[in-house]
Design an enzyme around this catalytic site. Structure first.
Site, mmCIF file in Angstrom:
data_model
loop_
_atom_site.group_PDB
_atom_site.id
_atom_site.type_symbol
_atom_site.label_atom_id
_atom_site.label_comp_id
_atom_site.label_asym_id
_atom_site.label_seq_id
_atom_site.Cartn_x
_atom_site.Cartn_y
_atom_site.Cartn_z
ATOM 1 N N ARG A 92 0.908 14.534 13.394
ATOM 2 C CA ARG A 92 1.377 14.313 12.028
ATOM 3 C C ARG A 92 1.387 15.563 11.146
ATOM 4 N NH1 ARG A 92 -1.216 8.836 9.856
ATOM 5 N NH2 ARG A 92 0.631 8.742 8.559
ATOM 6 N N CYS A 150 -4.761 13.071 13.480
ATOM 7 C CA CYS A 150 -5.459 11.832 13.158
ATOM 8 C C CYS A 150 -5.341 10.913 14.359
ATOM 9 C CB CYS A 150 -4.892 11.184 11.908
ATOM 10 S SG CYS A 150 -3.324 10.379 12.176
ATOM 11 N N ASP A 206 4.488 0.527 12.209
ATOM 12 C CA ASP A 206 3.303 -0.136 11.644
ATOM 13 C C ASP A 206 3.167 -1.588 12.099
ATOM 14 O OD1 ASP A 206 2.645 2.190 10.375
ATOM 15 O OD2 ASP A 206 3.402 1.589 8.403
ATOM 16 N N ARG A 236 -8.884 -0.274 4.575
ATOM 17 C CA ARG A 236 -8.029 0.741 3.941
ATOM 18 C C ARG A 236 -6.688 0.145 3.543
ATOM 19 N NH1 ARG A 236 -7.076 5.795 7.433
ATOM 20 N NH2 ARG A 236 -5.700 5.993 5.660
ATOM 21 N N LYS A 277 0.834 -1.216 0.000
ATOM 22 C CA LYS A 277 0.000 0.000 0.000
ATOM 23 C C LYS A 277 0.864 1.259 0.000
ATOM 24 C CE LYS A 277 -1.707 1.504 4.085
ATOM 25 N NZ LYS A 277 -1.410 2.886 4.489
ATOM 26 N N ASN A 278 1.835 1.314 0.919
ATOM 27 C CA ASN A 278 2.590 2.557 1.074
ATOM 28 C C ASN A 278 3.617 2.792 -0.027
ATOM 29 O OD1 ASN A 278 1.021 3.134 3.228
ATOM 30 N ND2 ASN A 278 2.548 2.631 4.785
HETATM 31 N N1 EPU Z 1 6.739 14.577 10.846
HETATM 32 C C1 EPU Z 1 6.953 15.902 11.115
HETATM 33 N N2 EPU Z 1 6.857 16.796 10.076
HETATM 34 C C2 EPU Z 1 6.590 16.424 8.814
HETATM 35 C C3 EPU Z 1 6.379 15.064 8.539
HETATM 36 C C4 EPU Z 1 6.468 14.165 9.585
HETATM 37 O O1 EPU Z 1 7.193 16.283 12.262
HETATM 38 O O2 EPU Z 1 6.518 17.286 7.937
HETATM 39 C C5 EPU Z 1 6.864 13.594 11.937
HETATM 40 C C6 EPU Z 1 5.576 12.819 12.181
HETATM 41 O O3 EPU Z 1 4.690 13.521 13.019
HETATM 42 C C7 EPU Z 1 6.100 11.542 12.802
HETATM 43 C C8 EPU Z 1 7.411 11.321 12.070
HETATM 44 O O4 EPU Z 1 7.765 12.591 11.526
HETATM 45 O O5 EPU Z 1 6.345 11.736 14.158
HETATM 46 C C9 EPU Z 1 7.391 10.295 10.963
HETATM 47 O O6 EPU Z 1 6.238 10.496 10.148
HETATM 48 P P1 EPU Z 1 6.244 10.227 8.584
HETATM 49 O O7 EPU Z 1 6.097 11.529 7.874
HETATM 50 O O8 EPU Z 1 7.401 9.368 8.222
HETATM 51 O O9 EPU Z 1 4.897 9.412 8.391
HETATM 52 P P2 EPU Z 1 3.987 9.484 7.111
HETATM 53 O O10 EPU Z 1 4.815 9.703 5.930
HETATM 54 O O11 EPU Z 1 2.827 10.379 7.371
HETATM 55 C C10 EPU Z 1 4.167 6.935 6.529
HETATM 56 C C11 EPU Z 1 3.230 5.785 6.324
HETATM 57 C C12 EPU Z 1 2.651 5.377 7.672
HETATM 58 C C13 EPU Z 1 3.798 4.975 8.592
HETATM 59 C C14 EPU Z 1 4.809 6.114 8.705
HETATM 60 C C15 EPU Z 1 6.038 5.765 9.507
HETATM 61 C C16 EPU Z 1 2.408 6.171 4.074
HETATM 62 C C17 EPU Z 1 1.283 6.527 3.196
HETATM 63 N N3 EPU Z 1 2.172 6.194 5.400
HETATM 64 O O12 EPU Z 1 3.411 7.993 7.096
HETATM 65 O O13 EPU Z 1 1.810 4.267 7.439
HETATM 66 O O14 EPU Z 1 3.312 4.657 9.868
HETATM 67 O O15 EPU Z 1 5.233 6.530 7.397
HETATM 68 O O16 EPU Z 1 6.690 4.691 8.953
HETATM 69 O O17 EPU Z 1 3.495 5.836 3.614
HETATM 70 C C18 EPU Z 1 0.057 2.768 7.912
HETATM 71 O O18 EPU Z 1 0.287 2.222 6.819
HETATM 72 O O19 EPU Z 1 -0.696 2.260 8.784
HETATM 73 C C19 EPU Z 1 0.684 4.044 8.226
HETATM 74 C C20 EPU Z 1 0.226 4.878 9.145
#
Ligand code: EPU
Length: 420
Positions: free
Chosen positions: A120, A115, A303, A395, A22-23
């Site tokens: 996030r 969320c 995850d 999802r 998915k990701n």
């Molecule tokens: N963060 C910031 N600022 C930003 C972006 C992120 O502070 O601009 C922080 C977040 O709050 C968090 C950390 O950085 O504490 C890591 O978040 P990240 O941005 O890596 O998460 P994401 O990209 O929103 C993806 C996956 C998630 C998975 C996380 C961590 C996708 C679509 N989603 O989310 O997947 O948990 O990386 O590996 O790729 C899931 O599949 O259940 C899921 C939530």
């Protein structure tokens, strides 16, 4: 609305095939915006999040056809807005931001807001785009980005963010000059996106490491590509095999993406062997307590935290789990407690005292991975467990209950009329 009903106590046995990731699929579908032609993606998981992304791309004016093999033609976009109703159901909608600004010079994307698993923010996505020359404004809950043509920049991320790195990577491919992303996320899904972009003609080095260098090009070509297997789905089945003291061959997974999960399962007493394009998981004896700290890849994935909590709940001894990525990712704890799990949470740390068994109960899913953990708990609980609000599960897991049933679990989906 559906619920999933599980009769616990069955040992899982047999083979299961893992679907596409998915990701990885979500950013890859967005990358089609960067090309002027028809992209064909194979091994796309058939999931609600992927359908939502298809709807968003269609709304922007792309032609989207198919399911497992999905064709996207994004030559003529007619709209540049990712509206609130889509972003609120799927945060990954923010992945259209980078490609839209890079190829069309503008994008308007709803701010995702908080969320179930934490605040996030997307500040790192915006900081990086701004460094590449985009003009960013925030108004009425939307972020608007504009740029004639992005220019390469050196970007140092505060935190390694997965979708942030992906957005910046896609944007940098069409920027003028050289971009360096430091403290980049190293997740296999980022590397897979880079593989796709390189096939399209992008010049990228270092994807999968903390420093990614991108030399911008003027245009990218449409491609055909098959998406890698989902390491989190694979990990979920590995835990299911271990906790039911089963013997399961998890086929079509990439073992090298599962090293952290494999190491913890071995520490818990499961036997894991590479076999026939997959991993066989066997657990005959008792399971032992394991301590886990979630980390960015290659560390233990957040995850998989909720699923391992179920293992800890029935293992011998006391486990300590520390969640370092998302501040609120313990929504499953109260539900597991209703099934008899002994879990004490203090901030980001939880202490789990293993018990011989859990008890079936009616529980409610709150997010995707929490839903999976409740279903796993149902597999090892005495009596019947009902998991409500399984739309969260749909999802991100393709036919989880059918795949579990094919391994001998007594699990079924029941349609319930009205609210849950
Ligand atoms: N963060 C910031 N600022 C930003 C972006 C992120 O502070 O601009 C922080 C977040 O709050 C968090 C950390 O950085 O504490 C890591 O978040 P990240 O941005 O890596 O998460 P994401 O990209 O929103 C993806 C996956 C998630 C998975 C996380 C961590 C996708 C679509 N989603 O989310 O997947 O948990 O990386 O590996 O790729 C899931 O599949 O259940 C899921 C939530």
């Amino acid at each position: 609305m559906d619920k999933i009903v599980i009769e616990g106590g069955q040992r899982l046995q047999g083979e299961v095939r893992i679907s596409g990731a998915k990701n990885a699929a979500l950013p890859i579908l967005c990358s089609s915006i960067l090309t002027g032609g028809r992209c064909v993606f194979h091994n796309v998981p058939v999931l609600n999040d992927v359908r939502t992304m298809g709807r968003l791309l269609a709304r922007l004016g792309a032609e989207v056809e198919g399911e497992r093999s999905l064709t996207i033609s994004a030559q003529k976009l007619t709209d540049f807005v990712a509206p609130y109703d889509l972003v609120k159901t799927m945060r990954a909608s923010v992945l259209v931001l980078g490609p839209l600004v890079a190829r069309h010079g503008r994008a308007r994307v709803s701010l995702p807001g908080g969320c179930a698993i934490g605040a996030r923010p997307i500040d790192q996505h915006l900081m990086g785009l701004e460094a590449m020359g985009a003009e960013i404004t925030l108004s009425h809950g939307y972020v608007e980005a504009r740029a004639k043509r992005l220019v390469g920049a050196r970007i140092v991320c505060d935190v390694p963010t997965v979708t942030g790195t992906e957005n910046l990577l896609m944007a940098a491919c069409l920027a003028k000059g050289l971009t360096v992303i430091e403290n980049a996320a190293r997740e296999p899904e980022v590397e897979e996106l880079a593989r796709v972009l390189v096939k399209m003609g992008a010049r990228i080095q270092g994807a999968g490491t903390a420093i990614v260098t991108i030399e911008g090009v003027d245009e990218l070509q449409p491609i055909e590509h098959a998406i890698i297997p989902d390491r989190i789905e694979a990990g979920t089945f590995m835990v299911a095999a271990a906790i039911t003291r089963g013997d399961v061959l998890v086929r079509d997974c990439l073992p090298e993406h599962l090293d952290a999960v494999t190491a913890k399962l071995r520490a818990a007493g499961a036997e894991i062997t590479a076999e026939d394009g997959g991993l066989r998981v066997r657990a005959a004896g008792p399971l032992h307590a394991v301590d886990i700290t979630t980390q960015p890849y290659p560390g233990f994935p957040t995850d998989m935290q909720a699923q391992f909590m179920v293992l800890a709940a029935i293992a011998d001894g006391q486990s300590v789990i520390t969640e370092t990525i998302f501040e609120n990712r313990y929504m499953h704890v109260q539900e597991l407690a209703r099934m008899g799990a002994e879990i004490h949470v203090d901030g980001r740390t939880s202490i789990i005292r293993g018990r011989p068994a859990l008890e079936g109960a009616t529980v409610m899913a709150t997010d995707l991975r929490a839903s999976a953990s409740l279903i796993l708990a149902g597999l090892v609980a005495a009596g019947e467990t009902e998991v409500l609000r399984v739309y969260h599960l749909d999802r991100g897991y393709e036919k989880l209950e059918r795949k579990l049933a094919s391994l001998g679990a007594r699990v079924r989906r029941v349609h319930v009329a009205g609210e849950q």
